[in-house]
Write a protein that holds these residues in place. Structure first.
Motif, mmCIF file in Angstrom:
data_model
loop_
_atom_site.group_PDB
_atom_site.id
_atom_site.type_symbol
_atom_site.label_atom_id
_atom_site.label_comp_id
_atom_site.label_asym_id
_atom_site.label_seq_id
_atom_site.Cartn_x
_atom_site.Cartn_y
_atom_site.Cartn_z
ATOM 1 N N ASP A 284 0.801 -1.058 0.116
ATOM 2 C CA ASP A 284 -0.049 0.190 0.018
ATOM 3 C C ASP A 284 0.766 1.410 0.110
ATOM 4 N N TRP A 285 0.506 2.113 -0.850
ATOM 5 C CA TRP A 285 1.038 3.742 -0.889
ATOM 6 C C TRP A 285 0.578 4.339 0.678
ATOM 7 N N THR A 286 1.581 4.657 1.339
ATOM 8 C CA THR A 286 1.562 5.398 2.535
ATOM 9 C C THR A 286 1.921 6.774 2.483
ATOM 10 N N PRO A 287 1.887 7.809 3.517
ATOM 11 C CA PRO A 287 2.380 8.970 3.667
ATOM 12 C C PRO A 287 4.036 8.843 3.495
ATOM 13 N N PHE A 288 4.458 7.761 3.981
ATOM 14 C CA PHE A 288 6.014 7.480 4.262
ATOM 15 C C PHE A 288 6.643 7.695 2.460
ATOM 16 N N TRP A 289 5.658 7.090 1.685
ATOM 17 C CA TRP A 289 6.322 6.886 0.240
ATOM 18 C C TRP A 289 5.933 8.402 -0.395
ATOM 19 N N THR A 290 4.950 8.994 0.189
ATOM 20 C CA THR A 290 4.464 10.348 -0.476
ATOM 21 C C THR A 290 5.933 11.121 -0.137
ATOM 22 N N ALA A 291 6.350 11.283 0.985
ATOM 23 C CA ALA A 291 7.480 12.203 1.301
ATOM 24 C C ALA A 291 8.835 11.644 0.832
ATOM 25 N N ARG A 292 8.742 10.502 -0.137
ATOM 26 C CA ARG A 292 9.804 10.090 -0.799
ATOM 27 C C ARG A 292 9.692 9.891 -2.272
ATOM 28 N N ASP A 293 8.594 10.759 -2.865
ATOM 29 C CA ASP A 293 8.453 10.552 -4.273
ATOM 30 C C ASP A 293 8.706 11.996 -4.695
ATOM 31 N N TYR A 294 9.971 12.122 -5.614
ATOM 32 C CA TYR A 294 10.152 13.406 -5.897
ATOM 33 C C TYR A 294 9.452 13.464 -7.449
ATOM 34 N N VAL A 295 8.812 12.617 -7.955
ATOM 35 C CA VAL A 295 8.266 12.933 -9.406
ATOM 36 C C VAL A 295 7.003 13.944 -9.090
ATOM 37 N N LYS A 296 6.277 13.835 -8.039
ATOM 38 C CA LYS A 296 5.338 14.681 -7.992
ATOM 39 C C LYS A 296 5.728 16.154 -7.610
ATOM 40 N N ASP A 297 7.090 16.389 -7.409
ATOM 41 C CA ASP A 297 7.566 17.891 -7.449
ATOM 42 C C ASP A 297 8.492 18.204 -8.424
ATOM 43 N N ALA A 298 8.378 17.494 -9.519
ATOM 44 C CA ALA A 298 9.197 17.926 -10.848
ATOM 45 C C ALA A 298 9.049 19.402 -11.223
ATOM 46 N N GLY A 299 7.845 19.690 -10.984
ATOM 47 C CA GLY A 299 7.435 21.162 -11.332
ATOM 48 C C GLY A 299 8.417 22.319 -10.712
ATOM 49 N N ARG A 300 8.840 21.773 -9.412
ATOM 50 C CA ARG A 300 9.912 22.823 -8.637
ATOM 51 C C ARG A 300 11.084 22.878 -9.232
ATOM 52 N N VAL A 301 11.517 21.904 -9.901
ATOM 53 C CA VAL A 301 13.009 21.657 -10.417
ATOM 54 C C VAL A 301 13.476 22.828 -11.187
ATOM 55 N N ARG A 302 14.396 23.537 -10.857
ATOM 56 C CA ARG A 302 15.177 24.687 -11.492
ATOM 57 C C ARG A 302 16.380 24.391 -12.417
ATOM 58 N N ALA A 303 16.891 23.109 -12.032
ATOM 59 C CA ALA A 303 18.129 22.638 -12.547
ATOM 60 C C ALA A 303 17.810 22.042 -13.857
ATOM 61 N N SER A 304 18.915 22.038 -14.607
ATOM 62 C CA SER A 304 18.920 21.204 -15.750
ATOM 63 C C SER A 304 19.428 19.680 -15.275
ATOM 64 N N VAL A 305 18.986 18.831 -16.214
ATOM 65 C CA VAL A 305 19.089 17.203 -15.817
ATOM 66 C C VAL A 305 19.790 16.510 -16.833
ATOM 67 N N PHE A 306 20.947 15.916 -16.581
ATOM 68 C CA PHE A 306 21.574 14.957 -17.367
ATOM 69 C C PHE A 306 21.761 13.617 -16.628
ATOM 70 N N ALA A 307 20.456 12.878 -17.261
ATOM 71 C CA ALA A 307 20.152 11.833 -16.676
ATOM 72 C C ALA A 307 21.145 10.240 -17.212
ATOM 73 N N VAL A 308 21.548 9.515 -16.641
ATOM 74 C CA VAL A 308 22.187 8.453 -17.199
ATOM 75 C C VAL A 308 21.583 7.074 -16.652
ATOM 76 N N GLN A 309 21.140 6.247 -17.580
ATOM 77 C CA GLN A 309 20.760 4.948 -17.181
ATOM 78 C C GLN A 309 21.164 3.536 -17.805
ATOM 79 N N GLY A 310 21.324 2.701 -17.094
ATOM 80 C CA GLY A 310 21.506 1.320 -17.628
ATOM 81 C C GLY A 310 20.253 0.727 -18.075
ATOM 82 N N MET A 311 19.930 0.350 -19.460
ATOM 83 C CA MET A 311 18.677 -0.199 -19.829
ATOM 84 C C MET A 311 18.484 -1.493 -19.296
ATOM 85 N N GLN A 312 19.377 -2.162 -18.616
ATOM 86 C CA GLN A 312 19.229 -3.301 -17.995
ATOM 87 C C GLN A 312 19.771 -3.343 -16.544
#
Length: 663
Positions: A284-312
């Motif tokens: 179950d999604w609890t307030p604990f997880w809400t406090a650790r969800d950065y996606v919901k606050d993406a609108g506050r991001v001022r910085a540019s982002v250079f993301a790197v990800q291994g697809m596997q």
């Protein structure tokens, strides 16, 4: 996030940096105005690049403790900040920008492929700063700042696994660098220290938990943070521990206990209990997880982002990158991405010669203000084959459109068709019985064989290359014979290929015995690191995207329910973001099954699940849309007999430890 990192030492040798990538006419999403070239007074930029004009041997090394504003024991907690900065600008009154890595791993586990930890001299000033950032960037006019997250190494406070304490302990340092927080010369008491040597322009970087904190700090909108470079990083901690209600591993309390300092172990029992109470294993999604969800606050991001990800990456799965990227795009954040074929691996260890100059140009632009054109170059670099990279002006690829594919029956139970044919008649079903001893590699190896633990849907042989760029979904209407059921959905490229062996210990790389050097060294901090190469394997199939779900969470993540045996439930499973080309002559398969052993934990029953094909659909982001899916008439589809290439010999499923350490 299990640390698979390893430690170097060799005198400095100058390194010749590979020529930088040619600028193309593509533009990053929502580009801002071009930044002016750095002023000559900065003394570090010539010919469009920061230059190694300053002495690493004579760099200033100091430790500062910054008030976080969090009160743990009647006084505000302080976090330890180790700084390496060039002495010449300080002497001339010039200010420098900061490259910052905030981590919980500087003493417990180490950083990088060689597990480097911080070391100190008798005065408590840093001698070895892990990784190459200080060796390379300090001579080029940057300060490097290494922060021990709250509750780790030399910092006060408690680890809260990506929550407010973790994020605030790093954000407070950005505030201190910009004159908005207090710093001290000692962990308790001491003299006030200010950061008058910096211009307050900060870039955060890091892999795994470190990059996760960069995401979290950026999501606060803190002023002064100009860019972040998150590498294989979490965007929402719920999705590290669960995938749509299906548990991926045991709870976060194990991870906090793993990285805490001795003093935190002694003083943080109450915080540890809060972690346990806030993250029940129900899914179950609890307030604990809400406090650790950065996606919901993406609108506050001022910085540019250079993301790197291994697809596997089967540790920090690509769902984290995909949902973060989509949210950032929705808010017009400037961004760039590298997608590799590796698992949980730093680009320094799979594309070093291109990574270092690209990172330098990125920081030069966003921290020194150099108009070097990197923001106008292709947005995406993608490893299409082993060590073979392509670029795209934007990502997902231009012309990509969600396309619905239907699941159809064949005359063989457990084997179905996949394509644009009409939906099957009501009553068409396929069934499987959960076998928690099997995993996706077992299913994929038997994609053309009827087996009881999975059902496989395949296209015919492709007449042309088919590119999937982004994240898809599988909507299924399923009926369980028991009160609990977990579902897995995986996409498979059926055909021979040579790929990085992401299931081996190096997750796609081999570590050699020679070294190459990036920057300057001292006796206590070498700039020379073990070289790596691609770990290759020849396969006859490739699993390239995955998704899991608990059927009891069909209606909401907030509250799972026991299933009523025999009742149908409709659920949409999110498939992890990817960028994969299924070549002409291969086939695409969707496999639907139960427990993906080693990747999700099994339910408390052993259900047989029936899938209603007339009410199920696969939606994929196909480059070129529906017209891109073309098969060869008369070519075999489901049930075809293939001569397999040399497949990984019965590769075992990954072992889920009580929580894989993020590093």
């Amino acid at each position: 996030m299990i640390s698979k990192t390893r430690t170097p030492r060799i005198p400095w040798i100058p390194v010749v940096v590979a020529a930088v990538l040619a600028a193309l006419a593509a533009v990053l999403t929502a580009p801002g105005p071009a930044q002016a070239a750095a002023p000559a007074s900065a003394g570090t930029v010539r010919h469009g690049l920061s230059q190694p004009d300053y002495s690493y041997a004579n760099a200033i090394r100091e430790a500062v403790w910054v008030d976080t504003g969090l009160d743990g024991d009647g006084r505000t907690d302080r976090v330890a900040v180790d700084i390496v900065r060039p002495s010449e600008p300080a002497e001339a009154g010039r200010k420098v920008p900061v490259i910052m890595d905030a981590s919980p791993y500087y003493s417990c586990c180490g950083r990088g492929n060689e597990s480097q930890i911080k070391t100190y001299d008798a005065a408590g000033n840093i001698v070895q700063a892990p990784l190459f950032y200080d060796n390379y960037f300090v001579p080029r006019g940057y300060a490097t700042v290494l922060v021990d997250l709250a509750g780790t190494d030399r910092s006060d406070g408690c680890v809260d696994v990506g929550g407010p304490s973790d994020v605030q302990s790093a954000k407070a340092v950005v505030d201190w660098l910009n004159g908005r927080a207090k710093g001290w010369s000692a962990r308790s008491g001491g003299a006030a220290v200010t950061a008058g040597w910096t211009d307050g322009e900060v870039g955060m970087i890091g892999k795994s938990w470190d990059g996760t904190i960069a995401n979290g700090v950026a999501a606060t909108g803190v002023r002064g943070l100009k860019t972040i470079v998150p590498i294989s990083s979490i965007s929402s901690w719920y999705d590290y521990y669960f995938h749509q209600g299906a548990p991926l591993q045991d709870g976060p309390e194990w991870l906090s206990d793993y990285v805490e300092s001795d003093s935190a172990h002694a003083n943080c029992a109450a915080e540890q209990q809060k972690i346990i109470d806030g993250s029940p294993r129900t899914g179950d999604w609890t307030p604990f997880w809400t406090a650790r969800d950065y996606v919901k606050d993406a609108g506050r991001v001022r910085a540019s982002v250079f993301a790197v990800q291994g697809m596997q990456d089967l540790n920090v799965r690509t769902k984290h990158f995909g949902q973060w990227w989509t949210a950032l795009a929705a808010h017009g954040v400037q961004r760039k991405v590298w997608l590799s074929q590796t698992g949980h691996v730093d680009p320094f260890d799979y594309r070093r010669g291109a990574w270092v100059p690209t990172l330098q140009r990125w920081f030069d632009h966003y921290l020194l203000g150099v108009d070097n054109g990197i923001q106008r170059e292709p947005m995406a670099d993608i490893e299409r084959g082993v060590d073979h990279w392509t670029t795209d002006p934007v990502w997902p690829a231009p012309g990509t459109r969600d396309t619905a594919l239907t699941l159809g029956p064949t005359g063989t139970p457990g084997l179905g068709t996949l394509g644009e044919h009409g939906r099957p008649a009501a009553g068409a079903t396929e069934s499987f019985t959960d076998d928690p001893d099997l995993w996706e590699e077992d299913w994929a190896a038997a994609a053309d064989t009827a087996t009881p633990a999975k059902t496989a849907f395949t296209t015919g042989v492709l007449a042309k290359d088919l590119r999937i760029s982004g994240g898809g979904t599988v909507t299924v209407t399923a009926t369980s014979t028991t009160a609990s059921a977990h579902l897995s959905a995986v996409l498979v490229d059926l055909g021979p290929a040579t790929i990085r062996d992401h299931l081996a210990g190096g997750e796609g790389i081999l570590t050699g015995t020679t070294r190459s050097c990036y920057g300057e060294s001292t006796a206590g901090d070498s700039a020379c690191f073990l070289d790596t190469s691609a770990d290759k394997e020849t396969v006859d199939h490739t699993v390239f995207s995955r998704g899991w779900a608990d059927l009891g969470h069909y209606a909401s993540l907030s509250h799972g329910v026991p299933l009523t045996p025999g009742r149908p439930y409709t659920l949409t499973i999110q498939l992890a973001a990817t960028d994969h080309v299924v070549p002409a002559g291969h086939r695409l398969a969707l496999i639907v099954a139960g427990t993906d052993n080693g990747l999700i934990l099994p339910p408390d029953s052993t259900p047989t699940v029936s899938v209603d094909l007339s009410r199920s659909v696969l939606r994929l982001p196909l480059t070129g849309g529906a017209a891109a899916l073309r098969t060869t008439p008369g070519a075999p589809a489901a049930g075809a007999v293939r001569t397999p290439a040399a497949r990984r010999s019965a590769a075992p499923a990954p072992v889920l430890t009580p929580a894989a350490e993020l590093g």
